[in-house]
Write a protein that holds these residues in place. Sequence first.
Motif, PDB file in Angstrom:
ATOM      1  N   VAL A  34       0.837  -1.198   0.000  1.00  0.00           N
ATOM      2  CA  VAL A  34       0.000   0.000   0.000  1.00  0.00           C
ATOM      3  C   VAL A  34       0.874   1.250   0.000  1.00  0.00           C
ATOM      4  N   SER A  35       0.396   2.265  -0.703  1.00  0.00           N
ATOM      5  CA  SER A  35       0.958   3.606  -0.617  1.00  0.00           C
ATOM      6  C   SER A  35      -0.069   4.454   0.112  1.00  0.00           C
ATOM      7  N   VAL A  36       0.412   5.482   0.795  1.00  0.00           N
ATOM      8  CA  VAL A  36      -0.485   6.306   1.603  1.00  0.00           C
ATOM      9  C   VAL A  36      -0.342   7.764   1.214  1.00  0.00           C
ATOM     10  N   GLN A  37      -1.493   8.426   1.082  1.00  0.00           N
ATOM     11  CA  GLN A  37      -1.528   9.870   0.914  1.00  0.00           C
ATOM     12  C   GLN A  37      -2.210  10.457   2.134  1.00  0.00           C
ATOM     13  N   VAL A  38      -1.638  11.520   2.660  1.00  0.00           N
ATOM     14  CA  VAL A  38      -2.267  12.274   3.745  1.00  0.00           C
ATOM     15  C   VAL A  38      -2.463  13.691   3.219  1.00  0.00           C
ATOM     16  N   ASN A  39      -3.715  14.101   3.149  1.00  0.00           N
ATOM     17  CA  ASN A  39      -4.057  15.417   2.611  1.00  0.00           C
ATOM     18  C   ASN A  39      -3.434  15.630   1.231  1.00  0.00           C
ATOM     19  N   GLU A  40      -3.526  14.602   0.403  1.00  0.00           N
ATOM     20  CA  GLU A  40      -3.103  14.584  -0.998  1.00  0.00           C
ATOM     21  C   GLU A  40      -1.586  14.586  -1.207  1.00  0.00           C
ATOM     22  N   ASP A  41      -0.809  14.455  -0.121  1.00  0.00           N
ATOM     23  CA  ASP A  41       0.650  14.341  -0.232  1.00  0.00           C
ATOM     24  C   ASP A  41       1.039  12.901   0.067  1.00  0.00           C
ATOM     25  N   PHE A  42       1.897  12.322  -0.782  1.00  0.00           N
ATOM     26  CA  PHE A  42       2.363  10.965  -0.529  1.00  0.00           C
ATOM     27  C   PHE A  42       3.220  10.943   0.729  1.00  0.00           C
ATOM     28  N   ALA A  43       2.961   9.958   1.577  1.00  0.00           N
ATOM     29  CA  ALA A  43       3.716   9.768   2.811  1.00  0.00           C
ATOM     30  C   ALA A  43       4.758   8.684   2.569  1.00  0.00           C
ATOM     31  N   GLU A  44       6.004   9.005   2.841  1.00  0.00           N
ATOM     32  CA  GLU A  44       7.084   8.023   2.699  1.00  0.00           C
ATOM     33  C   GLU A  44       6.927   6.951   3.768  1.00  0.00           C
ATOM     34  N   ARG A  45       7.100   5.717   3.376  1.00  0.00           N
ATOM     35  CA  ARG A  45       6.929   4.579   4.290  1.00  0.00           C
ATOM     36  C   ARG A  45       7.768   4.743   5.563  1.00  0.00           C
ATOM     37  N   GLU A  46       8.978   5.232   5.444  1.00  0.00           N
ATOM     38  CA  GLU A  46       9.839   5.376   6.620  1.00  0.00           C
ATOM     39  C   GLU A  46       9.361   6.485   7.563  1.00  0.00           C
ATOM     40  N   ASP A  47       8.411   7.305   7.126  1.00  0.00           N
ATOM     41  CA  ASP A  47       7.872   8.382   7.964  1.00  0.00           C
ATOM     42  C   ASP A  47       6.534   8.029   8.615  1.00  0.00           C
ATOM     43  N   TRP A  48       5.943   6.882   8.288  1.00  0.00           N
ATOM     44  CA  TRP A  48       4.605   6.547   8.775  1.00  0.00           C
ATOM     45  C   TRP A  48       4.489   6.616  10.291  1.00  0.00           C
ATOM     46  N   GLU A  49       5.515   6.184  11.005  1.00  0.00           N
ATOM     47  CA  GLU A  49       5.478   6.206  12.476  1.00  0.00           C
ATOM     48  C   GLU A  49       5.449   7.640  13.008  1.00  0.00           C
ATOM     49  N   ASN A  50       6.002   8.582  12.262  1.00  0.00           N
ATOM     50  CA  ASN A  50       6.134   9.963  12.727  1.00  0.00           C
ATOM     51  C   ASN A  50       5.009  10.878  12.261  1.00  0.00           C
ATOM     52  N   ILE A  51       4.178  10.429  11.345  1.00  0.00           N
ATOM     53  CA  ILE A  51       3.097  11.278  10.834  1.00  0.00           C
ATOM     54  C   ILE A  51       1.885  11.120  11.744  1.00  0.00           C
ATOM     55  N   GLN A  52       1.644  12.139  12.566  1.00  0.00           N
ATOM     56  CA  GLN A  52       0.517  12.144  13.491  1.00  0.00           C
ATOM     57  C   GLN A  52      -0.700  12.730  12.777  1.00  0.00           C
ATOM     58  N   LEU A  53      -1.785  11.995  12.792  1.00  0.00           N
ATOM     59  CA  LEU A  53      -3.002  12.450  12.138  1.00  0.00           C
ATOM     60  C   LEU A  53      -3.732  13.452  13.026  1.00  0.00           C
ATOM     61  N   LYS A  54      -4.469  14.347  12.363  1.00  0.00           N
ATOM     62  CA  LYS A  54      -5.209  15.392  13.051  1.00  0.00           C
ATOM     63  C   LYS A  54      -6.665  15.372  12.601  1.00  0.00           C
ATOM     64  N   GLU A  55      -7.507  15.988  13.385  1.00  0.00           N
ATOM     65  CA  GLU A  55      -8.923  16.152  13.056  1.00  0.00           C
ATOM     66  C   GLU A  55      -9.057  16.676  11.629  1.00  0.00           C
ATOM     67  N   GLY A  56      -9.891  16.008  10.832  1.00  0.00           N
ATOM     68  CA  GLY A  56     -10.179  16.459   9.472  1.00  0.00           C
ATOM     69  C   GLY A  56      -9.200  16.001   8.411  1.00  0.00           C
ATOM     70  N   ASP A  57      -8.130  15.289   8.806  1.00  0.00           N
ATOM     71  CA  ASP A  57      -7.171  14.818   7.801  1.00  0.00           C
ATOM     72  C   ASP A  57      -7.851  13.880   6.815  1.00  0.00           C
ATOM     73  N   LYS A  58      -7.361  13.926   5.582  1.00  0.00           N
ATOM     74  CA  LYS A  58      -7.837  13.031   4.529  1.00  0.00           C
ATOM     75  C   LYS A  58      -6.720  12.044   4.214  1.00  0.00           C
ATOM     76  N   VAL A  59      -7.004  10.767   4.432  1.00  0.00           N
ATOM     77  CA  VAL A  59      -6.015   9.708   4.229  1.00  0.00           C
ATOM     78  C   VAL A  59      -6.541   8.767   3.156  1.00  0.00           C
ATOM     79  N   ASP A  60      -5.677   8.450   2.207  1.00  0.00           N
ATOM     80  CA  ASP A  60      -6.038   7.500   1.155  1.00  0.00           C
ATOM     81  C   ASP A  60      -5.019   6.377   1.136  1.00  0.00           C
ATOM     82  N   PHE A  61      -5.532   5.135   1.122  1.00  0.00           N
ATOM     83  CA  PHE A  61      -4.698   3.962   0.914  1.00  0.00           C
ATOM     84  C   PHE A  61      -4.791   3.632  -0.566  1.00  0.00           C
TER      85      PHE A  61
END
Length: 71
Positions: A34-61
């Motif tokens: 899976v690849s992940v986008q948070v608020n339409e920006d691709f999230a690097e796999r090595e950063d997944w642990e550090n990306i804290q989600l917030k109210e209203g975020d849009k996440v796409d798998f």
Amino acid sequence: MAKIYLNEDAQEVNLPLNVSELIKQSDVQQPDMVSVQVNEDFAEREDWENIQLKEGDKVDFLYFMGGGTIK
């Protein structure tokens, strides 16, 4: 509880929550595919642990599929 949008569907989640935890909670069958986008920006796999989600975020798998015919 906070509301995020996962693949365009509203989801209630408990914060704090990072991308890796969301993948586990969402029971993604092949997380290595899976690849992940948070608020339409691709999230690097090595950063997944550090990306804290917030109210209203849009996440796409996103799953990239191969296929087709080569002629």
